[in-house]
Scaffold this active site. Structure first.
Site, PDB file in Angstrom:
ATOM      1  N   ASP A   1      -3.881   3.971   2.075  1.00  0.00           N
ATOM      2  CA  ASP A   1      -5.348   3.923   2.221  1.00  0.00           C
ATOM      3  C   ASP A   1      -5.856   2.530   2.600  1.00  0.00           C
ATOM      4  O   ASP A   1      -7.051   2.265   2.544  1.00  0.00           O
ATOM      5  CB  ASP A   1      -6.034   4.410   0.939  1.00  0.00           C
ATOM      6  CG  ASP A   1      -5.732   3.503  -0.251  1.00  0.00           C
ATOM      7  OD1 ASP A   1      -4.938   2.545  -0.105  1.00  0.00           O
ATOM      8  OD2 ASP A   1      -6.298   3.737  -1.344  1.00  0.00           O
TER       9      ASP A   1
ATOM     10  N   ASN B   1       0.035   4.409  -0.887  1.00  0.00           N
ATOM     11  CA  ASN B   1      -0.557   5.712  -0.550  1.00  0.00           C
ATOM     12  C   ASN B   1      -1.318   5.687   0.772  1.00  0.00           C
ATOM     13  O   ASN B   1      -2.046   6.628   1.095  1.00  0.00           O
ATOM     14  CB  ASN B   1      -1.458   6.225  -1.695  1.00  0.00           C
ATOM     15  CG  ASN B   1      -2.678   5.343  -1.889  1.00  0.00           C
ATOM     16  OD1 ASN B   1      -2.827   4.316  -1.210  1.00  0.00           O
ATOM     17  ND2 ASN B   1      -3.553   5.727  -2.801  1.00  0.00           N
TER      18      ASN B   1
ATOM     19  N   ASP C   1       0.861  -1.195   0.000  1.00  0.00           N
ATOM     20  CA  ASP C   1       0.000   0.000   0.000  1.00  0.00           C
ATOM     21  C   ASP C   1       0.895   1.242   0.000  1.00  0.00           C
ATOM     22  O   ASP C   1       1.416   1.642   1.037  1.00  0.00           O
ATOM     23  CB  ASP C   1      -0.897  -0.062   1.253  1.00  0.00           C
ATOM     24  CG  ASP C   1      -1.725   1.204   1.430  1.00  0.00           C
ATOM     25  OD1 ASP C   1      -1.773   2.020   0.490  1.00  0.00           O
ATOM     26  OD2 ASP C   1      -2.324   1.352   2.520  1.00  0.00           O
TER      27      ASP C   1
ATOM     28  N   GLU D   1      -6.003 -28.747 -17.468  1.00  0.00           N
ATOM     29  CA  GLU D   1      -6.217 -29.634 -18.616  1.00  0.00           C
ATOM     30  C   GLU D   1      -5.106 -29.492 -19.654  1.00  0.00           C
ATOM     31  O   GLU D   1      -4.915 -28.407 -20.222  1.00  0.00           O
ATOM     32  CB  GLU D   1      -7.549 -29.307 -19.310  1.00  0.00           C
ATOM     33  CG  GLU D   1      -8.771 -29.502 -18.458  1.00  0.00           C
ATOM     34  CD  GLU D   1      -9.009 -30.959 -18.100  1.00  0.00           C
ATOM     35  OE1 GLU D   1      -8.643 -31.835 -18.910  1.00  0.00           O
ATOM     36  OE2 GLU D   1      -9.547 -31.205 -17.004  1.00  0.00           O
TER      37      GLU D   1
ATOM     38  N   ASP E   1      -1.399  -0.953  -4.140  1.00  0.00           N
ATOM     39  CA  ASP E   1      -1.464  -0.130  -5.349  1.00  0.00           C
ATOM     40  C   ASP E   1      -0.139  -0.178  -6.100  1.00  0.00           C
ATOM     41  O   ASP E   1       0.829  -0.792  -5.646  1.00  0.00           O
ATOM     42  CB  ASP E   1      -1.817   1.322  -4.974  1.00  0.00           C
ATOM     43  CG  ASP E   1      -0.958   1.812  -3.817  1.00  0.00           C
ATOM     44  OD1 ASP E   1       0.280   1.647  -3.896  1.00  0.00           O
ATOM     45  OD2 ASP E   1      -1.510   2.332  -2.828  1.00  0.00           O
TER      46      ASP E   1
ATOM     47  N   ASP F   1      -8.164 -16.319 -17.019  1.00  0.00           N
ATOM     48  CA  ASP F   1      -9.044 -16.712 -15.932  1.00  0.00           C
ATOM     49  C   ASP F   1     -10.122 -17.674 -16.439  1.00  0.00           C
ATOM     50  O   ASP F   1     -10.674 -17.482 -17.522  1.00  0.00           O
ATOM     51  CB  ASP F   1      -9.704 -15.428 -15.395  1.00  0.00           C
ATOM     52  CG  ASP F   1     -10.570 -15.671 -14.197  1.00  0.00           C
ATOM     53  OD1 ASP F   1     -10.019 -16.065 -13.155  1.00  0.00           O
ATOM     54  OD2 ASP F   1     -11.792 -15.476 -14.286  1.00  0.00           O
TER      55      ASP F   1
HETATM   56  C1  GLC Z   1     -11.047 -17.633 -11.308  1.00  0.00           C
HETATM   57  C2  GLC Z   1     -10.343 -16.744 -10.314  1.00  0.00           C
HETATM   58  C3  GLC Z   1     -11.206 -16.596  -9.108  1.00  0.00           C
HETATM   59  C4  GLC Z   1     -12.512 -15.967  -9.531  1.00  0.00           C
HETATM   60  C5  GLC Z   1     -13.164 -16.765 -10.647  1.00  0.00           C
HETATM   61  C6  GLC Z   1     -14.276 -16.009 -11.297  1.00  0.00           C
HETATM   62  O1  GLC Z   1     -11.223 -18.903 -10.805  1.00  0.00           O
HETATM   63  O2  GLC Z   1      -9.091 -17.269 -10.023  1.00  0.00           O
HETATM   64  O3  GLC Z   1     -10.591 -15.833  -8.111  1.00  0.00           O
HETATM   65  O4  GLC Z   1     -13.368 -15.875  -8.445  1.00  0.00           O
HETATM   66  O5  GLC Z   1     -12.259 -17.062 -11.673  1.00  0.00           O
HETATM   67  O6  GLC Z   1     -13.761 -14.945 -12.049  1.00  0.00           O
END
Ligand code: GLC
Length: 595
Positions: A32, A30, A28, A288, A36, A206
């Site tokens: 808060d 700044n 952190d 996978e 960041d 993701d």
């Molecule tokens: C992935 C991320 C997780 C998130 C999910 C939905 O599994 O690693 O943190 O909650 O996708 O975006």
């Protein structure tokens, strides 16, 4: 003995050790209470000295934060709490100046419900962006089918304004994009190019397995509800057979919502976008192997998640995993190992035994750094950060934990104290607490008196902090720094093939890593090596037990020259017919022909 690849043939993402930063919790700058880019910039020297070669940033984008940043409201922006786009550029530049690459998190499956695309899409049935998301009519007065959201509750949310349901694999605040619409692809590839143009080195993708759904929307055939499944998961937590059974149940429940046709074509398309830029990479949040494609045309890396799915990392477990995993990789594909991330319990807590946690944490790092493949570490593991169970549901920031708590109290009648334990077990706040930089108020993450976004684990006062460990040559952090150096200095540990030895040993894991000659290392790669070729070969022994062992290797004509040991050893050279290992010792020796 197969001797592997030469260092020169390897790409940066095959050689680097990656380090995942969870931006909210790293530093952190700044004051808060939230991490960041100012803080991250300040800590780049720390990361360089730690020896990591690449950073993966969990989402840094503007987000209502319903799923802690994985609900993106602008794919080309920077969350104001983390700084500005200029701050990001400065961070990237400073990282690059230190030889550290940076990859970003790319959330393809869904956006935030606050994303302008979704706001438009939901505004009317004939809005041009209506088809950017998955809208369907209800059936029989209810949702289109019986699908669940992976995070609990139904997968469909009714939108009274237009009288239809939208689909969300995760929270209802995360509507799924319709990837069958070419405009969605175009918009997302534009965002990808935006960051690649800025010089970002790649992406962690993701939730790739949930991008498509079965368009016919068939009902799933699971016999239990999702809360029941969760409940059983708790009961089976420490039984591997029970866990496997639940994995099967989960597969039935989500059969039509995960791993659907179309994924591989989509990944190939994304790969061609990324390949327009030299030297970039993609790593998928998937275990996978199919996502490697033919080894050259989909993702560069897919995590070896199966390795993590145990309560205890044992030699037998690792050998079986490696045998299965390495033999399944397509030609040219490169492995990728990790034991922890922002969704899983902390390595130190998960795989410790409560008695030898420190020794085990060292062994687990040594495993990551000596197995074949790119290692991914998670911020804070280098100082042995542990899970922090929260004391009250009001402290939770992960809505998965909150949902679990209320569901098991209301639907299963679980007493609140048990529900809290369960919410801590399934929720992910426990591994996302602020980085502990020093034994000072707020762990040195934020100034004293500031309320940090999640509480700081009070064990910063028990030496679980960077400042004290930097001063202590025996600390876990000093060990991480040493081991990362050892990996960098020994090409066999990066490029070498993996040959398992003593396949039946239950207490220890031992293998060879051998690499072919690397012209860049010059004439030192001379002929006296066991590989029979002019490259380095290392013997790795990880004694995962509290017993000493004396090992005999069938390498009579050779000795091992000490590269690294976690323990003080009698000399620099060892006879391979009689190599003695102390309890929990990590030993790496270079194999040389006896002269
Ligand atoms: C992935 C991320 C997780 C998130 C999910 C939905 O599994 O690693 O943190 O909650 O996708 O975006």
């Amino acid at each position: 003995m197969n001797t592997g690849t030469s260092m020169q043939e390897l790409e940066w993402w095959q050689k680097a050790v990656f380090y995942q930063i969870y931006p909210h919790s790293f530093a952190d700058g700044n004051g808060d209470g939230i991490g960041d880019f100012y803080g991250m910039i300040d800590r780049l020297d720390y990361l360089q000295e730690l020896g990591v070669g690449a950073l993966w940033l969990s989402p840094h984008y503007p987000s209502p934060f319903f799923d802690c940043g994985y609900d993106v409201a602008d794919y080309t922006g920077v969350a104001p709490e983390h700084g500005t786009l200029d701050d990001f550029k400065r961070f990237l530049n400073e990282a690059h100046q230190r030889g550290i690459r940076v990859i970003l998190d790319l959330v393809l499956n869904h956006t935030s419900d606050q994303h302008p695309w979704f706001i438009e899409s939901r505004s009317s049935r004939d809005n041009p962006k209506r088809d950017w998301y998955v809208w369907r009519d209800g059936k029989g007065g209810g949702p289109p089918n019986n699908w669940y959201s992976g995070f609990g509750g139904p997968a469909w949310e009714y939108d009274p304004a237009t009288g239809q349901y939208y689909y969300h694999y995760f929270f209802k605040q995360q509507p799924d994009l319709n990837w069958r619409n070419p405009e969605v692809k175009q918009a997302m590839w534009d965002a990808v190019r935006f960051w690649l143009d800025l010089g970002v080195d790649g992406f962690r993708l993701d939730a790739v397995n949930t991008i498509f759904e079965d368009p016919a929307l068939p009902d799933h055939a699971a016999e239990m509800s999702l809360p029941e499944l969760y409940h059983q998961a708790l009961q089976a937590a420490s039984s591997e057979a029970g866990q496997a059974q639940l994995v099967r149940q989960t597969e039935v429940m989500f059969q039509y919502q995960r791993e659907q046709p179309g994924m591989h074509e989509l990944m190939q398309e994304l790969r061609t976008v990324v390949d327009e830029y030299p030297d970039r990479m993609l790593v998928g949040e998937t275990g996978e192997i199919a996502y490697y494609g033919d080894g050259t045309n989909e993702l560069h890396l897919a995590f070896n998640f199966p390795l993590m799915k145990t309560t205890r990392i044992t030699p037998t477990w690792v050998r079986a995993n490696q045998q299965e995993r390495l033999s399944a990789l397509p030609p040219g594909a490169w492995p990728c190992n990790t034991l922890g991330n922002h969704d899983s319990p902390r390595v130190y807590s998960r795989y410790g035994d409560g008695q030898n946690d420190d020794a085990l944490a060292r062994l687990h790092l040594a495993l990551m750094l000596t197995l074949r493949g790119t290692p991914f570490l998670y911020n804070g593991e280098e100082i042995g950060m542990t899970d922090l169970p929260l004391e009250d549901i009001s402290q939770f920031r992960d809505n998965l934990g909150v949902w679990v708590y209320h569901t098991v109290v209301n639907e299963l009648g679980m007493p609140p104290a048990d529900a809290l334990a369960y919410a801590n077990y399934l929720g992910r706040d426990k591994c996302r607490t602020p980085m502990q930089w020093a034994n000072v108020p707020n762990g040195g993450f934020s100034p004293a008196g500031v309320r940090t976004w999640l509480p700081v684990n009070p064990n910063d006062a028990q030496s679980v902090n960077v400042a004290e460990q930097l001063d202590d040559p025996d600390s876990l952090l000093s060990f991480y720094r040493r081991m990362l150096r050892v990996r960098k200095q020994n090409p066999a540990l990066i490029a070498g093939d993996y040959t398992v030895l003593h396949e039946e040993a239950e207490d220890y894991l031992t293998f060879l890593r051998g690499s072919v000659a690397d012209p860049s290392t010059g004439p030192s790669a001379s002929s006296g090596h066991a590989s029979g070729q002019a490259g380095q070969t290392c013997l790795v022994v990880l004694n995962m037990s509290d017993q000493a062992h004396t090992l005999n290797f069938d390498l009579d004509a050779h000795t091992a020259e000490l590269v690294f040991s976690s323990h003080a050893r009698g000399g620099d050279s060892d006879d391979l017919s009689q190599l003695t290992l102390a309890p929990f010792e990590i030993y790496i020796g270079e194999i040389k022909r006896k002269t």
